[in-house]
Enzyme design. Structure first.
Site, PDB file in Angstrom:
ATOM      1  CG  ASP A  91      -1.601   1.363   1.591  1.00 46.28           C
ATOM      2  OD1 ASP A  91      -2.389   1.627   0.482  1.00 46.28           O
ATOM      3  OD2 ASP A  91      -1.633   1.943   2.600  1.00 46.28           O
TER       4      ASP A  91
ATOM      5  CG  ASP B 215      -2.392   2.327   6.479  1.00 45.00           C
ATOM      6  OD1 ASP B 215      -2.482   1.990   5.348  1.00 45.00           O
ATOM      7  OD2 ASP B 215      -2.565   3.443   6.612  1.00 45.00           O
TER       8      ASP B 215
HETATM    9 MG   LIG Z   1      -3.114   3.162   3.511  1.00 47.18          MG
END
Ligand SMILES: [Mg+2]
Length: 294
Positions: free
Chosen positions: A10, A215
């Site tokens: 990501d 995350d």
């Molecule tokens: Mg992110």
């Protein structure tokens, strides 16, 4: 590749720091990946044009996954660019999972009638800059969408209700670091990561070990699709609630935590390769953990 690793990451809040979008804390480890020819596959809710710009800054020439698994795109001339299923797409070649943006915007208009929501398609570039902290050039690229609509919703709204309304329209809503994202049902980072892994594995002798870093809740399907899932804390140092076998927790948010944990995985795989007399690496995933909100 020297080590048989394939890394999916990501961007916002993971490889890039949440507030500044800097990857400074990861630079040393990024250099190691380049030296070892380990493919780093950017897997983001960002658009194709935003990721292309970032690939340039990172010196990367690898396939990437845009808009929450909307598509896998291949740089011209890449070994995978002629795989079955890849189609020409705005001057690139890609395997497409997402629905066209015009369809998503049509459904978003219905959502807007029920909820007080505001999408990127409703915003000026200045507004996108204000809500994201991106500069003008980056915000302009963020507005060039192929498959998904990021949107703001009132603080007191239940994101579950909007997810239900999206599902009723044959779509899905997933939560990123700043926005909810409206997109086609069945489209997520995990599906695209699984397909990209399959494509890489077909072209590689020996077994590839996959690593995924994220995350936020929209990273969950990606982390479930890899062998070594890594969760980074948010800017407030708490972890998203995820229960995945073998989940590893990064010690810090953003690029600093990313650099440290990827470096430790490289060391671990290199050491095991050495221990195994180069007959093929094994990564122990016995250390199991899960993250819960504190
Ligand atoms: Mg992110």
């Amino acid at each position: 590749m020297d080590l048989p690793l394939l890394i999916f990451t990501d961007l916002d809040g993971t490889l890039l720091d949440h507030h500044t979008y800097s990857f400074q804390g990861a630079e040393q480890t990024l250099r190691r990946l380049r030296e070892c020819s380990i493919p780093l596959i950017l897997t983001s809710s960002k658009t194709r044009t935003e990721i292309l710009k970032l690939q340039e800054r990172l010196g990367l020439n690898e396939p990437f996954i845009s808009e929450n698994g909307g598509g896998i795109f291949f740089p011209p001339g890449h070994a995978l660019s002629d795989v079955a299923g890849a189609i020409p797409f705005n001057g690139y070649r890609g395997v497409v999972f997402g629905r066209p943006y015009a369809v998503i915007r049509g459904a978003f208009a219905d959502l807007r009638r029920k909820f007080h929501v505001r999408g990127f398609g409703d915003m000026t570039v200045d507004e996108i800059m204000h809500h994201t902290g991106l500069n003008r050039e980056e915000a302009t690229l963020a507005a060039q969408r192929d498959f998904t609509e990021p949107f703001l919703f009132p603080a007191d709204a239940r994101s579950e209700e909007m997810a239900e309304a999206a599902a009723a329209a044959g779509l899905a809503a997933t939560r990123g670091g700043r926005f909810l994202h409206l997109m086609g049902a069945g489209q997520d980072k995990g599906r695209a990561v699984a397909e990209a892994t399959r494509l890489f594995q077909e072209k590689t002798r020996g077994r590839i070990i996959t690593v995924g870093l994220g995350d936020a809740p929209n990273d969950l399907p990606m982390l479930q699709a890899v062998e070594i899932p890594v969760l980074l804390p948010g800017p407030d140092s708490t972890f998203a609630d995820m229960d995945i076998p073998g989940l590893r927790l990064a010690p810090f948010p953003g690029s600093r935590g990313w650099g440290m944990i990827v470096a430790s995985i490289l060391d671990e795989v290199a050491r095991q390769r050495c221990d195994d007399g180069n007959t093929g690496p094994r990564v122990h995933t016995a250390a199991r953990g899960s993250a819960h909100n504190k």
